[in-house]
Write an enzyme that holds these catalytic residues in place. Structure first.
Site, PDB file in Angstrom:
ATOM      1  N   SER A   1      -3.911  21.790  -8.664  1.00 41.39           N
ATOM      2  CA  SER A   1      -4.418  22.720  -9.598  1.00 41.39           C
ATOM      3  C   SER A   1      -4.777  22.404 -11.165  1.00 41.39           C
ATOM      4  O   SER A   1      -4.100  21.454 -11.686  1.00 41.39           O
ATOM      5  CB  SER A   1      -3.749  24.016  -9.663  1.00 41.39           C
ATOM      6  OG  SER A   1      -3.867  24.919 -10.661  1.00 41.39           O
ATOM      7  N   ASN A   2      -5.830  22.711 -11.757  1.00 43.10           N
ATOM      8  CA  ASN A   2      -6.384  22.004 -13.045  1.00 43.10           C
ATOM      9  C   ASN A   2      -6.911  23.158 -13.726  1.00 43.10           C
ATOM     10  O   ASN A   2      -8.086  23.726 -13.467  1.00 43.10           O
ATOM     11  CB  ASN A   2      -6.898  20.947 -13.089  1.00 43.10           C
ATOM     12  CG  ASN A   2      -7.074  20.118 -14.457  1.00 43.10           C
ATOM     13  OD1 ASN A   2      -8.267  19.933 -14.879  1.00 43.10           O
ATOM     14  ND2 ASN A   2      -6.086  19.880 -15.001  1.00 43.10           N
TER      15      ASN A   2
ATOM     16  N   HIS B   1     -10.366  24.926 -12.137  1.00 41.35           N
ATOM     17  CA  HIS B   1     -10.958  26.070 -12.420  1.00 41.35           C
ATOM     18  C   HIS B   1     -11.082  26.392 -14.072  1.00 41.35           C
ATOM     19  O   HIS B   1     -10.490  25.532 -14.822  1.00 41.35           O
ATOM     20  CB  HIS B   1      -9.954  27.056 -11.896  1.00 41.35           C
ATOM     21  CG  HIS B   1      -8.605  26.908 -12.202  1.00 41.35           C
ATOM     22  ND1 HIS B   1      -7.521  26.298 -11.356  1.00 41.35           N
ATOM     23  CD2 HIS B   1      -7.852  27.351 -13.290  1.00 41.35           C
ATOM     24  CE1 HIS B   1      -6.349  26.092 -11.905  1.00 41.35           C
ATOM     25  NE2 HIS B   1      -6.440  26.935 -13.014  1.00 41.35           N
TER      26      HIS B   1
ATOM     27  N   ARG C   1       0.734  -1.302   0.001  1.00 38.75           N
ATOM     28  CA  ARG C   1       0.070  -0.055   0.017  1.00 38.75           C
ATOM     29  C   ARG C   1       0.758   1.281  -0.005  1.00 38.75           C
ATOM     30  O   ARG C   1       0.582   2.343   0.420  1.00 38.75           O
ATOM     31  CB  ARG C   1      -0.905   0.032   1.313  1.00 38.75           C
ATOM     32  CG  ARG C   1      -1.920  -1.151   1.035  1.00 38.75           C
ATOM     33  CD  ARG C   1      -2.988  -1.071   2.347  1.00 38.75           C
ATOM     34  NE  ARG C   1      -2.459  -1.228   3.718  1.00 38.75           N
ATOM     35  CZ  ARG C   1      -2.219  -2.396   4.146  1.00 38.75           C
ATOM     36  NH1 ARG C   1      -2.658  -3.607   3.535  1.00 38.75           N
ATOM     37  NH2 ARG C   1      -1.539  -2.629   5.425  1.00 38.75           N
ATOM     38  N   ARG C   2       1.996   1.093  -0.310  1.00 39.54           N
ATOM     39  CA  ARG C   2       3.162   2.198  -0.485  1.00 39.54           C
ATOM     40  C   ARG C   2       3.718   2.664  -1.719  1.00 39.54           C
ATOM     41  O   ARG C   2       4.861   3.131  -1.699  1.00 39.54           O
ATOM     42  CB  ARG C   2       4.276   1.920   0.339  1.00 39.54           C
ATOM     43  CG  ARG C   2       3.774   1.559   1.980  1.00 39.54           C
ATOM     44  CD  ARG C   2       5.060   1.230   2.795  1.00 39.54           C
ATOM     45  NE  ARG C   2       4.637   0.657   4.088  1.00 39.54           N
ATOM     46  CZ  ARG C   2       5.458   0.330   5.236  1.00 39.54           C
ATOM     47  NH1 ARG C   2       6.543  -0.063   4.655  1.00 39.54           N
ATOM     48  NH2 ARG C   2       5.022   0.155   6.208  1.00 39.54           N
TER      49      ARG C   2
ATOM     50  N   CYS D   1       1.704  20.726 -10.896  1.00 37.57           N
ATOM     51  CA  CYS D   1       0.172  20.931 -10.755  1.00 37.57           C
ATOM     52  C   CYS D   1      -0.356  19.290 -10.566  1.00 37.57           C
ATOM     53  O   CYS D   1      -0.794  19.008  -9.328  1.00 37.57           O
ATOM     54  CB  CYS D   1      -0.333  21.309 -12.079  1.00 37.57           C
ATOM     55  SG  CYS D   1       0.062  23.187 -12.311  1.00 37.57           S
TER      56      CYS D   1
ATOM     57  N   ALA E   1      -2.648  31.079 -20.107  1.00 35.31           N
ATOM     58  CA  ALA E   1      -2.303  31.937 -18.916  1.00 35.31           C
ATOM     59  C   ALA E   1      -0.815  31.644 -18.178  1.00 35.31           C
ATOM     60  O   ALA E   1      -0.674  30.304 -17.995  1.00 35.31           O
ATOM     61  CB  ALA E   1      -3.354  32.082 -17.819  1.00 35.31           C
TER      62      ALA E   1
END
Length: 276
Positions: A178-179, A218, A137-138, A157, A275
């Protein structure tokens, strides 16, 4: 309709109709003309893609399949942080005069660490465990290295993958802080779906679910009119993906080992400005 289209439409509609606008807040990204690039966002979107059912690529517009694979190979296989090793220009805005993006992405995956079984970088540790300790599980990677953030030209990201084997099925969770949904959402889904399939093939496993967890999903202000137009497009069934079955070594894959069959998509006449 492909399931990727269905999920994308649901996400975009929710973000536009119910999201939080950062219009009154100071923001880091800017448009090329220097104007602050504001967004509307939703916190913690979680999407699931079962790769045994279909390949999750958009048909609402074309996702550049080969370029997406080229970038994931650049990061995970070449473990590079230099755009001269990449066959597209998506990283040009973050590269210095030598082509480097700093100690980011592939650089972090290539750092070797000591374990009781020997010395591995993060990718080789995953490959070792999938073959020798699949019940672990690692089995995971993380490139958000706080020690090196000041030397990264862009903080990662998509920063972590967690792998889990159930029987002969390899599942994975992609964690993303972040996407940029309009530009990069399906790009990332395609990349990490292919990565899961590559790792499964060389480990004698079957690729199962990719779970995509996005902390800040976003849409940029200037993207919204194009997104609304795109969401009205005709939808087509998902294409099939073919991977060269003869490749048994992760480091032997090339872009030419991947092919989409019957990929139908809508042409998008307007481009998304990125951006920076």
């Amino acid at each position: 309709m492909s399931k990727a289209d269905e999920i994308f439409i649901k996400n975009c509609t929710d973000i536009i109709e119910n999201g939080f606008w950062d219009t009154d807040l100071p923001v880091r990204p800017k448009w090329l003309d220097g104007t602050p690039a504001h967004t509307v966002k939703k916190f913690c979107i979680v999407n699931r893609y079962d790769l045994r059912e279909e390949f999750p690529i958009l048909t609402l517009r074309r996702t550049a399949f080969k370029s997406a694979i080229d970038e994931i190979l650049w990061i995970w296989q070449k473990k590079s942080n230099n755009i001269n090793d990449l066959n597209s220009h998506i990283w040009d805005s973050w590269a210095d005069e030598t082509g480097s993006i700093g100690k980011a992405y592939g650089y972090q995956l290539g750092i070797k660490h000591k374990y009781k079984e020997g010395e591995f970088d993060q990718v080789d540790r995953v490959l070792f465990d999938l073959k020798n300790n699949p019940s672990s599980r690692r089995i995971m990677t993380n490139i958000y290295n706080f020690e090196d953030l000041h030397e990264m030209h862009l903080y990662p990201c998509a920063y972590s993958m967690t792998f889990n084997v159930s029987g002969n099925v390899l599942n994975g969770i992609l964690h993303q802080r972040s996407n940029d949904v309009a530009v990069a959402n399906n790009w990332n889904v395609v990349q990490y779906s292919v990565l899961l399939m590559m790792l499964a093939q060389v480990s004698g496993l079957v690729a199962g679910e990719l779970v995509h967890v996005i902390a800040d999903a976003h849409i940029y202000d200037r993207h919204i009119p194009v997104v609304k137009e795109m969401l009205k497009n005709e939808q087509f069934p998902a294409p099939k993906i073919k991977i060269n079955p003869n490749v048994k070594d992760f480091y032997k894959f090339t872009v030419d080992d991947f092919e989409l069959v019957d990929y139908k998509f809508n042409k998008l006449d307007k481009k998304f400005e990125v951006a920076v």
